[in-house]
Motif scaffolding. Structure first.
Motif, PDB file in Angstrom:
ATOM      1  N   PRO A   1       9.635  59.165  42.904  1.00 59.03           N
ATOM      2  CA  PRO A   1       8.410  59.563  41.932  1.00 59.03           C
ATOM      3  C   PRO A   1       7.358  58.457  43.507  1.00 59.03           C
ATOM      4  O   PRO A   1       8.023  57.511  43.976  1.00 59.03           O
ATOM      5  N   VAL A   2       6.342  59.152  43.613  1.00 62.34           N
ATOM      6  CA  VAL A   2       5.384  58.835  44.612  1.00 62.34           C
ATOM      7  C   VAL A   2       4.138  57.904  43.903  1.00 62.34           C
ATOM      8  O   VAL A   2       3.276  58.505  42.852  1.00 62.34           O
ATOM      9  N   TYR A   3       3.838  56.851  44.038  1.00 65.26           N
ATOM     10  CA  TYR A   3       2.589  56.026  43.222  1.00 65.26           C
ATOM     11  C   TYR A   3       1.067  55.793  44.793  1.00 65.26           C
ATOM     12  O   TYR A   3       1.710  55.616  45.490  1.00 65.26           O
ATOM     13  N   ILE A   4       0.326  56.421  44.261  1.00 64.44           N
ATOM     14  CA  ILE A   4      -1.375  55.775  44.671  1.00 64.44           C
ATOM     15  C   ILE A   4      -1.972  54.332  43.994  1.00 64.44           C
ATOM     16  O   ILE A   4      -2.401  54.986  42.754  1.00 64.44           O
ATOM     17  N   ASP A   5      -2.077  53.443  44.392  1.00 67.35           N
ATOM     18  CA  ASP A   5      -2.824  52.940  43.208  1.00 67.35           C
ATOM     19  C   ASP A   5      -2.148  52.794  41.939  1.00 67.35           C
ATOM     20  O   ASP A   5      -2.743  52.399  40.895  1.00 67.35           O
ATOM     21  N   ASP A   6      -0.873  52.448  41.898  1.00 66.05           N
ATOM     22  CA  ASP A   6      -0.154  52.204  40.965  1.00 66.05           C
ATOM     23  C   ASP A   6      -0.268  53.881  39.487  1.00 66.05           C
ATOM     24  O   ASP A   6       0.379  53.592  38.419  1.00 66.05           O
ATOM     25  N   LYS A   7      -0.939  54.796  40.654  1.00 67.04           N
ATOM     26  CA  LYS A   7      -1.367  55.684  39.757  1.00 67.04           C
ATOM     27  C   LYS A   7      -0.024  56.941  40.190  1.00 67.04           C
ATOM     28  O   LYS A   7       0.383  56.779  41.393  1.00 67.04           O
ATOM     29  N   LEU A   8       0.677  57.574  39.236  1.00 66.77           N
ATOM     30  CA  LEU A   8       1.822  58.554  39.766  1.00 66.77           C
ATOM     31  C   LEU A   8       1.236  60.280  40.053  1.00 66.77           C
ATOM     32  O   LEU A   8       0.544  61.190  39.501  1.00 66.77           O
ATOM     33  N   ILE A   9       1.943  60.212  41.653  1.00 66.10           N
ATOM     34  CA  ILE A   9       1.374  61.605  41.906  1.00 66.10           C
ATOM     35  C   ILE A   9       2.033  63.020  41.935  1.00 66.10           C
ATOM     36  O   ILE A   9       1.877  63.737  41.965  1.00 66.10           O
TER      37      ILE A   9
END
Length: 621
Positions: free
Chosen positions: A96-104
């Motif tokens: 899983p990849v996250y940006i600002d704790d949001k899953l993208i």
């Protein structure tokens, strides 16, 4: 499966899987419309044991992946974890990849030959659609797809092209060109318990699915409770037990017992029925053009029910339909007995190949040698396809190279009949196989056949005295009774005595001349009839006595072929509801109605054909 079995499995799941029940909910997500080049994030994965590590991600762009898709995200991976592994590896699929704790989304592909740190990310919106796919397994037949055509992954040509693009989204044309050079992170197929020969056969069977098995060991951590979470290793297992065949990837997301993983397909077979396990990563391996995690499946935690382009999905606490197999192998020279127990996740397209591979491996592992040998195999398949509830078959095989390869022929054929039944899905409740392997060559030739009487009446039984010569052993005498057909024409009759695995001489000669008059397979024939014929088929260790077909000259052959064509055309015109007397449709090709050929079991594989003559006299005489 039957209703009873389904109920049993559900009850079993409640007891077994309760410790792994999880109520994890989806985190906040970010769509590709919010993602810009230059953004930074993290990805989660396991590179050793079950500990989840993180590595850095920098977004370089988003490319178009066609209609009804959020595209594909391109990124650069970095950090100590990537330095240690030498780049993005197979087995990281689903990370899983996250940006600002949001899953993208999930790591799913890359360009190993160009830059092993560049990766493709499948957007989470595309993956979540898998959860809404229908789950009709065990209610209808598996929908077939073209497995030989790999899924298309649209991606950019390389890092430079994406960074220099004036827009955040690359055009479809650019992506199509780039896709030719990109590769999904193919999920490695980890197998344990297989010999080198067994692994080679499995590779051959899995080749149509673009899967390459790697031999790994099991680990001693089975039994420990492992809670799946985003970044955990997860196994998609198709064979479980004393032998294991599984793909290892990474969990992307969980939502109240539902799981998303891989970010790309396993076999892309849609609605499926596989084991879902946790997994243990033993180590990583990386080279110039490839790299993968070396791992082993662990505890059974649920069922994989979807296998789609954007990833795989599963349900924790649900159990797949299985085919239990027990294999008993005896090596008569080593005085060694081995028993193997495995479970196959019930998949109609894979069952025949996997079962054959498992049985072959059991033979190879027990005898621990290659080369000549004789094997006697007996197997039972419990199924609702026959009234008795069981398919039984036995046979003997000899090979100077690899007797195991021949021994699995009929179990593959039987399962293939069941799994390709055009009338409906069949239940396969279990398989039991018993095999005895002898290093000696147990073949024999018939050297003489003499009827005890030279004149016999129609319908009379006559004993035929046979002399057989086993390989490197003294000759043996056998007495085989043969019943003359009640309507056998009076006069001299030629009897053909042959091994059950051999083709009759007349049929062989016709085939050599390019004349095969055997009927085509009747696709509308009930499965029960096909299986009955399979179980009654001649065996290699049988002696068959039957009237020899008359040898025809060229004129007679031409007349016979013409008559056969005419008869076939006449019968094709008969409608199911027509009250037609078939007897009136008979032609010159019709043979007298004869009793079944005499069959006699021996302890040898009979390898030749001879003939003898007998005079049949009418009852009036």
């Amino acid at each position: 499966m039957t209703k009873f079995i389904k109920i049993y499995m559900v009850s079993f799941c409640i007891i077994v899987f309760f410790p792994w029940s999880q109520a994890a909910a989806m985190p906040e997500i970010m769509g590709t419309d919010q993602i810009q080049a230059g953004m930074h994030g993290i990805a989660k994965t396991v590179i050793e044991g079950t500990t989840i590590d993180t590595f850095d991600i920098e977004i370089t762009g988003v490319i178009d992946a066609g209609k009804d898709s959020d595209g594909r995200i391109i990124a650069i991976a970095s950090g100590p974890v990537i330095d240690k592994t030498g780049g993005v590896l197979q087995g990281m699929s689903g990370s899983p990849v996250y940006i600002d704790d949001k899953l993208i989304g999930a790591v799913s592909g890359g360009w190993k030959e160009i830059n092993n740190r560049t990766c493709i990310i499948t957007p989470i919106h595309d993956m979540m659609k898998i959860w809404d796919m229908p789950d009709l397994k065990n209610k209808t037949m598996i929908q077939q797809v073209n497995l030989k055509q790999p899924p298309t992954v649209l991606s950019a040509d390389n890092k430079t092209d994406i960074k220099t693009a004036s827009k955040n989204t690359v055009t479809t044309t650019q992506a199509a060109v780039a896709a030719e050079k990109s590769k999904p992170l193919m999920t490695p197929l980890m197998v344990s318990g297989f010999t080198d020969a067994g692994l080679n056969l499995l590779k051959e069977k899995m080749a149509p699915y673009n899967l390459v098995p790697y031999a790994v060991g099991s680990y001693e951590g089975k039994g420990e409770t492992v809670t799946l979470e985003p970044g955990s290793s997860v196994g998609v297992e198709v064979v479980r037990g004393d032998l294991s065949v599984a793909a290892i990837g990474t969990v992307t997301a969980l939502d109240n017992g539902r799981v998303l993983a891989f970010g790309h397909p396993f076999l892309r077979k849609g609605n499926v029925n596989y084991f879902m396990t946790d997994a243990h990563i033993i180590t990583t391996a990386s080279g110039d053009n490839t790299g993968f995690k070396v791992g082993a499946p662990g505890n059974l935690v649920g069922r994989i029910n979807q296998d789609r382009s954007a990833g795989v999905a599963g349900i924790i606490g649900r159990y797949p339909s299985v085919i239990p197999i027990q294999i008993n192998v005896d090596d008569l020279q080593l005085n060694r007995h081995q028993t193997y127990a495995v479970q196959l996740a019930y998949d109609e397209e894979l069952a025949s190949s996997l079962a054959a591979s498992v049985v072959y491996n059991a033979i190879d592992q027990t005898i621990d040698r290659a080369g000549t040998g004789t094997a006697k195999i007996e197997f039972e398949i419990l199924t609702n396809a026959v009234d008795s509830g069981v398919i039984k078959r036995s046979n003997m095989y000899y090979s100077p190279q690899d007797v195991g390869q021949l021994s699995i022929t009929e179990i593959y054929q039987a399962l293939n009949l069941l799994c390709t039944n055009t009338m409906g899905e069949t239940d396969i409740v279990g398989i039991k196989v018993n095999i005895k392997v002898d290093a000696n060559r147990r073949t024999a030739s018939i050297i003489e056949a003499v009827p005890e009487k030279q004149k016999v009446k129609q319908g009379e039984t006559v004993n035929v005295k046979l002399q057989i010569k086993p390989y490197r052993k003294p000759a043996e005498t056998l007495i085989v009774p043969y019943k003359i057909a009640k309507n056998q024409p009076a006069g001299m009759t030629t009897l053909e005595i042959r091994g059950g695995g051999l083709v009759p001489v007349a049929q062989l000669l016709m085939q050599q001349q390019g004349l095969d008059l055997s009927p085509e397979e009747d696709k509308m024939q009930p499965l029960s009839e096909k299986l009955d014929a399979f179980m009654k088929a001649n065996k290699n260790n049988e002696i068959i006595i039957s009237p020899a077909a008359p040898m025809l000259n060229e004129v007679q052959q031409a007349a016979a072929i013409e008559a056969a064509i005419k008869q076939s055309a006449q019968l094709d015109q008969i409608k199911p509801n027509d009250q037609v007397n078939i007897e009136n449709k008979k032609t010159k090709l019709d043979k007298p109605e004869a009793d079944l050929p005499a069959k006699f079991d021996t302890n040898y594989i009979i390898d030749n054909i001879i003939k003898t003559s007998i005079q049949v006299i009418g009852k009036k005489n």
